[in-house]
Write a protein that holds these residues in place. Structure first.
Motif, mmCIF file in Angstrom:
data_model
loop_
_atom_site.group_PDB
_atom_site.id
_atom_site.type_symbol
_atom_site.label_atom_id
_atom_site.label_comp_id
_atom_site.label_asym_id
_atom_site.label_seq_id
_atom_site.Cartn_x
_atom_site.Cartn_y
_atom_site.Cartn_z
ATOM 1 N N GLU A 45 -20.006 82.554 3.927
ATOM 2 C CA GLU A 45 -21.077 83.310 3.688
ATOM 3 C C GLU A 45 -22.215 82.752 2.957
ATOM 4 O O GLU A 45 -23.416 83.083 3.023
ATOM 5 N N LYS A 46 -21.660 81.890 1.697
ATOM 6 C CA LYS A 46 -22.546 81.466 0.956
ATOM 7 C C LYS A 46 -23.241 80.192 1.556
ATOM 8 O O LYS A 46 -24.390 79.671 1.299
ATOM 9 N N LEU A 47 -22.475 79.449 2.414
ATOM 10 C CA LEU A 47 -23.163 78.295 3.288
ATOM 11 C C LEU A 47 -24.398 78.795 4.196
ATOM 12 O O LEU A 47 -25.416 78.420 4.178
ATOM 13 N N VAL A 48 -24.211 80.100 4.900
ATOM 14 C CA VAL A 48 -25.002 80.790 5.533
ATOM 15 C C VAL A 48 -26.265 80.992 4.733
ATOM 16 O O VAL A 48 -27.579 80.678 5.211
ATOM 17 N N LYS A 49 -26.081 81.537 3.481
ATOM 18 C CA LYS A 49 -27.054 81.961 2.577
ATOM 19 C C LYS A 49 -27.946 80.790 2.124
ATOM 20 O O LYS A 49 -29.278 80.657 2.060
ATOM 21 N N PHE A 54 -32.704 76.971 1.970
ATOM 22 C CA PHE A 54 -33.116 75.633 1.936
ATOM 23 C C PHE A 54 -33.957 75.400 3.391
ATOM 24 O O PHE A 54 -34.589 74.288 3.570
ATOM 25 N N GLN A 55 -33.769 76.367 4.252
ATOM 26 C CA GLN A 55 -34.414 76.292 5.544
ATOM 27 C C GLN A 55 -33.914 75.056 6.317
ATOM 28 O O GLN A 55 -34.574 74.179 6.828
ATOM 29 N N VAL A 56 -32.740 74.931 6.509
ATOM 30 C CA VAL A 56 -31.886 73.900 7.137
ATOM 31 C C VAL A 56 -30.893 74.348 8.022
ATOM 32 O O VAL A 56 -30.338 75.483 7.830
ATOM 33 N N TYR A 79 -39.092 79.054 8.616
ATOM 34 C CA TYR A 79 -37.961 79.773 8.074
ATOM 35 C C TYR A 79 -36.831 79.421 9.275
ATOM 36 O O TYR A 79 -36.859 79.696 10.302
ATOM 37 N N TYR A 80 -35.435 79.274 8.384
ATOM 38 C CA TYR A 80 -34.409 78.798 9.504
ATOM 39 C C TYR A 80 -33.515 80.015 9.886
ATOM 40 O O TYR A 80 -33.345 80.925 9.079
ATOM 41 N N ALA A 81 -33.604 80.100 11.286
ATOM 42 C CA ALA A 81 -33.152 81.055 11.497
ATOM 43 C C ALA A 81 -31.940 80.683 12.448
ATOM 44 O O ALA A 81 -31.950 80.310 13.632
ATOM 45 N N SER A 82 -30.578 80.946 11.873
ATOM 46 C CA SER A 82 -29.462 80.575 12.374
ATOM 47 C C SER A 82 -28.949 81.509 13.752
ATOM 48 O O SER A 82 -29.593 82.814 13.622
ATOM 49 N N GLN A 83 -28.155 81.332 14.433
ATOM 50 C CA GLN A 83 -27.640 82.154 15.613
ATOM 51 C C GLN A 83 -27.307 83.685 15.037
ATOM 52 O O GLN A 83 -27.556 84.647 15.481
ATOM 53 N N GLU A 84 -26.314 83.701 13.794
ATOM 54 C CA GLU A 84 -26.170 84.871 13.390
ATOM 55 C C GLU A 84 -27.142 85.833 12.803
ATOM 56 O O GLU A 84 -27.102 86.886 13.140
#
Length: 305
Positions: A45-49, A54-56, A79-84
């Protein structure tokens, strides 16, 4: 470069102290210190945040590779948008669309009570149903909007995710088009209902006539659901064009008051026509005139500006 080295470098690049970074992650400063010293590893959860802050990409954070920042497919600014994040955004947008569609459909369907019934109770029921529809829309309008960053900023995606998403979106678009076409066909067919009513001089009291607002409500529900889904996926696929359109929308939003005024005013006019002249039919035509007037006014004002 290992994770703890990347973390320290990214935090310094943002100009955050360990205390400031810890506050953003909602963890202790000691936890951040341990991570940066290679003595621990944060939970998922913290890694996703972190990837959002950091927008990576998560790949960049997790892979132990000697590549400088930006060589993991995230060199673009945005803005980095992950799959989740994208999936959560689309799910949230779908729920919002259902709330809006339900509120609008209830308002449209409420027309059948004064159109079909003469009793005083029908007018009371009409006002109750209208109040429910308005309450749903007001509640939605006042609720906290999530994922605002995705709709207002350029986005950065992982290459593997965006390619797969484009393929799925093409398949989904066919379903959305079918829903929209179905709604259009329903509206067209609804105008044939008056020709099926009994020729008694009281056609507006025929049970079939009451189907008209119900069919319109259902069609509009389909329009809003399909349109919102298409808009959400278009934001992801054509993000650069979407952001430019949003900026233009913000520029023209000073005329947006007309959208908030026109529908309450239209409802008042419709009620006046019905109660004063007992002309519920064809008084409902004001609901067809209202959007045409709104579009014409907006275009005219924009051309003058």
């Amino acid at each position: 470069m290992e994770f703890y080295q990347k973390l320290k470098k990214l935090r310094a690049k943002k100009g955050w102290s360990q205390e400031e970074f810890a506050e953003k992650l909602q963890v202790s400063r000691q936890a951040v210190s341990k991570w940066e010293n290679g003595q621990g590893f944060p939970e998922t959860e913290k890694l996703v945040k972190m990837s959002r802050l950091f927008q990576v990409s998560l790949d960049y954070l997790l892979k132990d590779e000697n590549q400088p920042f930006g060589e993991q497919g995230t060199t673009e600014e945005g803005y980095y948008a992950s799959q989740e994040v994208v999936e959560s955004y689309l799910l949230n947008k779908k729920q919002d669309a259902k709330n809006i569609a339900a509120g609008v459909a209830i308002l449209i369907a409420s027309i059948l009570f004064p159109m079909y019934f003469q009793e005083t109770f029908s007018y009371v029921l009409f006002m109750i149903v209208v109040a429910v529809g308005v309450a749903i829309l007001v509640w939605h309008g006042l609720s906290v909007k999530s994922y605002k960053e995705l709709e207002t900023q350029p986005l950065v995606f992982d290459d593997s995710f965006i390619q797969d998403f484009r393929q799925k979106s093409l398949a989904n678009r066919k379903r959305y088009v079918i829903l929209i076409v179905t709604g259009i066909v329903i509206i067209i067919l609804s105008f044939g209902i008056p020709f099926l009513t009994n020729d008694t001089g009281h056609a507006d009291r025929d049970p079939l006539f009451a189907l008209m607002p119900l069919t319109w409500a259902f069609a509009v529900y389909l329009f809003i659901i399909a349109g919102s889904a298409m808009e959400g996926e278009r934001l992801v696929i054509n993000n650069e064009e979407y952001v430019k359109e949003y900026e233009k929308y913000e520029e023209s939003s000073k005329h947006g008051w007309i959208h908030a005024v026109i529908w309450p005013l239209t409802t008042v006019i419709f009620l006046a026509i019905g109660f004063i002249w007992n002309a519920w039919h064809p008084g409902w035509l004001v609901f067809l005139v209202a959007p045409v007037f709104t579009i014409a006014y907006t275009v005219w004002k924009s051309s003058k500006d």
